[in-house]
Design an enzyme around this catalytic site. Structure first.
Site, PDB file in Angstrom:
ATOM      1  N   SER A 260       0.595  -1.163  -0.090  1.00 55.87           N
ATOM      2  CA  SER A 260      -0.313  -0.026   0.139  1.00 55.87           C
ATOM      3  C   SER A 260       0.961   1.350   0.311  1.00 55.87           C
ATOM      4  CB  SER A 260      -0.724   0.174   1.140  1.00 55.87           C
ATOM      5  OG  SER A 260      -0.112   0.659   2.273  1.00 55.87           O
ATOM      6  N   LYS A 261      -0.044   2.594  -0.474  1.00 56.31           N
ATOM      7  CA  LYS A 261       1.030   3.847  -0.147  1.00 56.31           C
ATOM      8  C   LYS A 261       1.553   4.079   1.387  1.00 56.31           C
ATOM      9  CE  LYS A 261      -3.398   6.705  -0.380  1.00 56.31           C
ATOM     10  NZ  LYS A 261      -3.841   7.501  -1.086  1.00 56.31           N
ATOM     11  N   ARG A 262       0.674   3.486   1.919  1.00 56.17           N
ATOM     12  CA  ARG A 262       0.993   3.433   3.372  1.00 56.17           C
ATOM     13  C   ARG A 262       3.129   3.107   3.751  1.00 56.17           C
ATOM     14  NH1 ARG A 262      -1.099   7.833   3.905  1.00 56.17           N
ATOM     15  NH2 ARG A 262      -3.251   7.712   3.649  1.00 56.17           N
ATOM     16  N   ASP A 263       2.697   1.562   3.171  1.00 55.63           N
ATOM     17  CA  ASP A 263       3.874   1.295   3.329  1.00 55.63           C
ATOM     18  C   ASP A 263       5.136   2.066   2.605  1.00 55.63           C
ATOM     19  OD1 ASP A 263       2.479  -1.374   4.038  1.00 55.63           O
ATOM     20  OD2 ASP A 263       2.072  -1.776   2.864  1.00 55.63           O
ATOM     21  N   GLY A 264       5.423   2.488   1.746  1.00 56.51           N
ATOM     22  CA  GLY A 264       6.098   3.518   1.624  1.00 56.51           C
ATOM     23  C   GLY A 264       6.717   4.174   2.186  1.00 56.51           C
TER      24      GLY A 264
END
Ligand code: GLU
Length: 511
Positions: A260-264
């Site tokens: 997910s973008k939050r993983d970045g």
């Protein structure tokens, strides 16, 4: 005659384009190029609530940066436009009407409150063939009442009337046969109360009108495909239906769940091609470009996120990928997002790039740090450093001492490698280097060798001292080549000042 290949990348401009979007674009592009087909960009912006200004520009910039240039699309030409769905909105009503007229769709007048009430009554509520009979729609109301409501301008949506007790079969090129029981499908909205089509209607209508031959998209769209197949049938386009290929998920680095973008942000790694500045810091992300990745390295890396050539070969330019790519080698199972592999690719691409092509990147870094150097100097510098650089900013981070004074010395190393009593001996070496002519790596090497012989010193004693005085650190390129690039004046200056400094460090009490 086989159909002409026309594929589309159809993102919704709802924010920055996740790296998975780039992979979808890439596979579409490769599939098109491989068969002499056309790669089309279509902006699916019918959901006004989710529209984010700047997102379309971001998508276009990301495609240009990665080299995935559409042949048709907004700003790219093509005779099947417009390629922005918001500019096609008048076109979809006709198809919704056809569905209505032929009994494949119906008007639904349920208000938001009605739907909430239905969900409260039954948490598993789905507006489907089982429930539609209990709702306010043109299937349950007398025709006169429906006509009245329509005349009075009451809000309505048009829903697809999914048939009961059928199996929809999809031949997915990656997954094989996929079956859906229509009793499990909801009556999806086709036209919203604001007159805009939903994704489903617009997507199918546009795929037909743009003569799309193959739909290649992310796995998350597989369940919608059942509805799409029904739409092709109801609109009389069954024979023109594109093939479907649903790409595997991109998984978190640890393999547990979808990236997910939050993983970045969580892992401090880029998961977007370019940086994105959202309204809040939580909605702002760093990009591969800004982290110092080369676009061709990213493309090569992304190609392998779900595909393999069937050989051991790993290095593929975009051109080579166009030849090698085939959907037969796209896997069904998710691909783990391995940032170390991305770095490995980047390093390989930096090493193999012509030094000339890297000059521009270094120049930008120098400018950002308020220094400059000639192209020739940077060219040599790049050649010297490129094997030690994983991401582009490291040219500056690891090699700034070639352009400015040493900012920091590794004191611990100095204490380990410098013997204040050897100062006189080393000063002799400086004198010899001063006389070296011409001053290049070979001559410097000879001078240092001569010095070692004469003084009976060992390389293990001399070389670290030279390296530390010239660069401040024990890591770095070949010392003699470093000397040549720095030039005699700088070398002599750093050595002359360095020894005094080293003595100070050794005399200072250790903290
Ligand atoms: N607009 C959809 C998206 O944002 C397109 C899905 C498709 O390719 O059909 O991904």
């Amino acid at each position: 005659m086989s159909k002409k290949v026309r594929v589309r990348f159809a993102p919704s401009p709802t924010g920055a384009l996740h790296i998975g979007g780039i992979r979808t674009a890439l596979y579409n592009y490769l599939y098109a190029k491989k068969s002499g087909g056309t790669f089309i960009l279509r902006i699916e912006d019918t959901d006004q609530n989710r529209y984010v200004p700047g997102a379309e520009e971001y998508i276009v910039e990301a495609l240009k940066w990665t080299g995935l240039i559409p042949e048709e699309g907004p700003g790219f030409g093509g005779d099947k436009g417009p390629y922005r769905q918001s500019e096609r909105k008048d076109l979809y009503g006709e198809y919704a009407m056809k569905l209505l007229d032929e009994g494949h769709a119906y008007y639904a007048f349920d208000t938001a409150d009605d739907l909430t009430a239905a969900r409260e009554k039954d948490p598993n509520f789905k507006y489907d063939s089982k429930k539609r009979g209990e709702m306010k729609n043109s299937l349950t109301m007398p025709a006169l009442e429906v006509a009245k409501k329509l005349n009075a301008g009451e809000a309505y949506v048009i829903r697809l009337k999914v048939p009961e007790n059928e199996t929809v079969v999809i031949q997915d090129k990656i997954r094989g046969e996929v079956k859906f029981d229509t009793n499990e499908l909801d009556d999806k909205v086709m036209l919203k109360s604001d007159g805009m089509p939903t994704y489903h209607l617009a997507n199918v209508v546009d795929d037909r009108l743009m003569e799309i031959s193959d739909v290649i998209r992310g796995e998350e769209w597989l369940p919608s495909t059942a509805h799409h197949v029904l739409l092709y049938r109801f609109l009389g386009w069954e024979n023109e239906m594109p093939s479907f290929s649903h790409l595997p998920l991109i998984l978190k680095p640890d393999g547990n769940g979808k990236l997910s973008k939050r993983d970045g942000t969580r892992l401090g790694i880029p998961v977007f091609p370019l940086s994105w500045k959202g309204e809040t810091p939580e909605d702002s992300f760093t990009g591969f470009r800004e982290e110092g990745f080369l676009p061709d390295a990213l493309v090569n890396f992304m190609a392998f996120m779900g595909w393999n050539p069937g050989t051991e070969e790993e290095m593929f330019s975009l051109e080579a990928l166009c030849d090698a790519f085939s959907l037969d080698h796209v896997s069904k199972s998710g691909a783990r997002f391995d940032i170390d592999k991305a770095k490995w690719y980047n390093q390989q691409y930096i090493i193999h790039k012509d030094n000339k092509e890297l000059i521009g990147y270094v120049k930008d870094q120098l400018a950002a740090n308020g220094v400059s150097a000639s192209d020739e100097y940077i060219h040599e510098f790049v050649g010297l450093m490129k094997e030690r650089v994983v991401v582009l900013p490291e040219f500056w981070e690891k090699g700034d001492y070639f352009f400015r004074d040493i900012q920091e010395y590794d004191d611990k190393m100095i204490r380990k490698k410098w013997k204040p009593e050897s100062e006189d001996k080393f000063r002799e070496l400086v004198a010899a280097l001063k006389n070296a002519n011409p001053f290049n790596s070979e001559v410097a090497h000879l001078v240092v060798n001569g010095f070692m012989e004469k003084t009976g010193s060992k390389a293990g004693e001399v070389m670290p001292v030279l390296r530390l005085t010239l660069s401040g650190t024990m890591q770095g390129p070949d010392v003699f080549r470093m000397m040549e690039l720095l030039g005699k004046d700088k070398v002599v200056e750093r050595l002359e000042n360095g020894f005094g400094l080293f003595n100070e460090v050794c005399n200072r009490p250790v903290e």
